[in-house]
Design a protein around this motif. Structure first.
Motif, short mmCIF file in Angstrom:
data_model
loop_
_atom_site.label_atom_id
_atom_site.label_comp_id
_atom_site.label_asym_id
_atom_site.label_seq_id
_atom_site.Cartn_x
_atom_site.Cartn_y
_atom_site.Cartn_z
N MET A 181 50.62 115.75 37.16
CA MET A 181 51.66 114.90 37.72
C MET A 181 52.43 114.18 36.62
O MET A 181 53.66 114.04 36.70
CB MET A 181 51.05 113.88 38.68
CG MET A 181 50.55 114.47 39.98
SD MET A 181 49.78 113.23 41.07
CE MET A 181 51.16 112.12 41.36
N LEU A 182 51.73 113.73 35.60
CA LEU A 182 52.38 113.04 34.49
C LEU A 182 53.40 113.94 33.82
O LEU A 182 54.52 113.52 33.48
CB LEU A 182 51.33 112.58 33.48
CG LEU A 182 51.85 111.81 32.27
CD1 LEU A 182 52.34 110.43 32.70
CD2 LEU A 182 50.76 111.68 31.20
N HIS A 183 53.02 115.20 33.63
CA HIS A 183 53.94 116.15 32.99
C HIS A 183 55.11 116.48 33.91
O HIS A 183 56.27 116.54 33.46
CB HIS A 183 53.20 117.43 32.61
CG HIS A 183 54.04 118.41 31.87
ND1 HIS A 183 54.74 119.43 32.50
CD2 HIS A 183 54.34 118.53 30.54
CE1 HIS A 183 55.40 120.13 31.61
NE2 HIS A 183 55.18 119.60 30.42
N PHE A 184 54.84 116.66 35.20
CA PHE A 184 55.90 117.03 36.14
C PHE A 184 56.92 115.91 36.27
O PHE A 184 58.13 116.15 36.29
CB PHE A 184 55.30 117.36 37.50
CG PHE A 184 56.30 117.91 38.48
CD1 PHE A 184 56.49 119.28 38.59
CD2 PHE A 184 57.06 117.07 39.28
CE1 PHE A 184 57.42 119.80 39.48
CE2 PHE A 184 58.00 117.57 40.18
CZ PHE A 184 58.18 118.94 40.27
N TRP A 185 56.44 114.66 36.36
CA TRP A 185 57.31 113.51 36.56
C TRP A 185 57.56 112.79 35.25
O TRP A 185 57.73 111.57 35.23
CB TRP A 185 56.71 112.56 37.58
CG TRP A 185 56.59 113.16 38.94
CD1 TRP A 185 55.46 113.60 39.57
CD2 TRP A 185 57.65 113.42 39.86
NE1 TRP A 185 55.74 114.11 40.80
CE2 TRP A 185 57.09 114.02 41.02
CE3 TRP A 185 59.04 113.21 39.84
CZ2 TRP A 185 57.85 114.40 42.11
CZ3 TRP A 185 59.80 113.59 40.92
CH2 TRP A 185 59.21 114.18 42.05
N GLU A 207 58.39 106.09 41.77
CA GLU A 207 57.27 106.15 42.72
C GLU A 207 56.09 106.91 42.13
O GLU A 207 54.93 106.52 42.32
CB GLU A 207 57.74 106.80 44.02
CG GLU A 207 58.75 105.97 44.80
CD GLU A 207 59.10 106.59 46.15
OE1 GLU A 207 58.52 107.64 46.49
OE2 GLU A 207 59.95 106.03 46.85
N ALA A 208 56.38 108.00 41.43
CA ALA A 208 55.31 108.80 40.82
C ALA A 208 54.60 108.01 39.72
O ALA A 208 53.37 108.07 39.59
CB ALA A 208 55.87 110.10 40.27
N GLN A 209 55.36 107.27 38.91
CA GLN A 209 54.76 106.48 37.85
C GLN A 209 53.88 105.38 38.42
O GLN A 209 52.80 105.08 37.88
CB GLN A 209 55.86 105.88 36.96
CG GLN A 209 56.66 106.89 36.17
CD GLN A 209 55.80 107.73 35.24
OE1 GLN A 209 54.97 107.21 34.50
NE2 GLN A 209 55.99 109.04 35.29
#
Length: 402
Positions: A172-176, A138-140
């Motif tokens: 967000m990219l780093h977190f997910w 979902e994050a991607q």
């Protein structure tokens, strides 16, 4: 001390090591006395263990992806020549036949894992791993939709929102990030670079002309859901600054897609007020208290007018890629890469130096006003760069400021 075993390792012995979750690492002694460190990780894909190898002296800097072991089929796949050289009894079908770089091998592993889930019904044994896989997808999807929204806003000249969204997207990219990069850290640098290049190309119209962007309510809903996921995780991590950034973008997107904003919900407290929005009373404005170099300071995301600065306080400027992960602290405004300003009654840069490197991530406390900060964190004296010596200890909270 890790277990060391002589290579070539018998197939059954190697499988027995992989199936032991309490022995994730092992050293293989090769001919000539050279040692190769091995690692298996079964938390990335269901019923599969990814195999890694590297140097025992600096494993994280040298780690490579060597193949996978399928627990259900009791078979190996995509085994690179280096990994295959230390395991006895592998079949030709289990070897990787192409250019065995880690990126290529992992791309084939991911395709195999997706097929295993969709067609063969492979499942995670730990629910938390299954939940993360779902949230990761979902994050991607949200990150991809954010590049399209950036193109749309850029075509309207809204560079401020695009800049704020880029900073949020990077976090967000780093977190997910894909869990593979918790081990294969070097690979994440390329992933981050490729995404940010795509984001920048989209926002400037070089990747796709802004007038050709088809941004729909479905894309907006995807972003809202991704922002909600990030806000929930950030609140759990007590990162209120990141929660605020998610809410700020959700509010902006909700102005155009109010019906889709229902997707922006979850176990978190929304914060829609603007951070540092040109206050009339700076003493009461809601700002952030941080700890930098073990000393208290106040964090601003914009330059601070001189009349705001308390008497004898020090003003510093941050530069880098984001406000929470700056690279340098400077006494004067940097020529490029400015991300924020810091006010502090303490000396953060020694006399004689103009800048210093920041190697820590800024951690913010609950927001408060400058008035509250000065009242609740009184210091023994207000240091100035001209009078404070580098050896002087940092004043403690609660001591009197004259």
């Amino acid at each position: 001390m890790l277990e060391t075993i002589q290579a070539a390792i018998a197939r059954e012995t190697f499988i027995h090591w992989i199936e032991d979750i309490y022995r994730p690492y092992m050293d293989a002694l090769q001919s000539g006395g050279k040692v190769l460190r091995l690692h298996h990780d079964g938390n990335i894909f269901p019923e599969l263990d990814i195999l890694f190898f590297g140097s025992p002296k600096n494993f994280q800097d040298t780690v490579e992806i060597g193949g996978i072991y399928d627990h259900r089929a009791h078979s190996f796949h995509f085994m690179t020549s280096r990994m295959a050289s230390i395991v006895d009894g592998l079949s030709e079908e289990e070897l990787h036949t192409g250019n065995g770089t880690s990126e290529i091998v992992y791309a084939e592993i991911r395709q195999y894992a997706e097929k295993a889930v969709k067609e063969w019904g492979y499942q995670y044994t730990i629910q938390a791993d299954a939940d993360y896989a779902k949230f990761y997808r979902e994050a991607q999807s949200a990150l991809l939709a954010m590049t399209k929204y950036a193109a749309l806003l850029s075509s309207r000249g809204d560079k401020t929102t695009v800049g704020d969204m880029r900073e949020l997207a990077e976090k967000m990219l780093h977190f997910w990030r894909d869990p593979i990069y918790d081990v294969y850290e070097r690979g994440y640098e390329a992933v981050e670079r490729q995404y940010l290049e795509q984001f920048d190309q989209a926002s400037t119209g070089t990747f796709m002309p802004a007038h050709a962007v088809q941004f729909s309510g479905k894309d907006a809903k995807t972003i809202f859901r991704g922002l909600a996921l990030q806000a929930m995780e950030s609140e759990d991590n007590e990162d209120e600054l990141l929660v605020r950034q998610c809410c700020r973008l959700a509010k902006r997107l909700g102005e155009e897609y109010p019906q889709e904003m229902v997707a922006f919900h979850g176990d978190f407290t929304p914060i829609y007020d603007e951070q540092l929005a040109s206050p009339d009373t700076p003493e009461d404005e809601c700002i952030y208290r941080i700890t930098l170099f073990d000393k208290l300071a106040m964090l601003f995301d914009c330059p601070v007018p001189e009349e705001w600065v308390p008497r004898k306080w020090n003003v510093y400027h941050l530069s880098g890629t984001s406000l929470t992960c700056p690279a340098r602290l400077s006494k004067s405004m940097p020529e490029s890469g400015y991300v924020g300003t810091v006010l502090s009654p303490y000396v953060l840069i020694h006399a004689g130096s103009k800048t210093c490197e920041i190697t820590e991530t800024l951690k913010t406390d609950a927001p408060c006003s400058l008035r509250e900060f000065r009242k609740g964190n009184i210091v023994p004296y207000c240091q100035t760069a001209q009078t404070a010596a580098p050896s002087e200890r940092a004043p403690k909270i609660g001591e009197l400021c004259l």
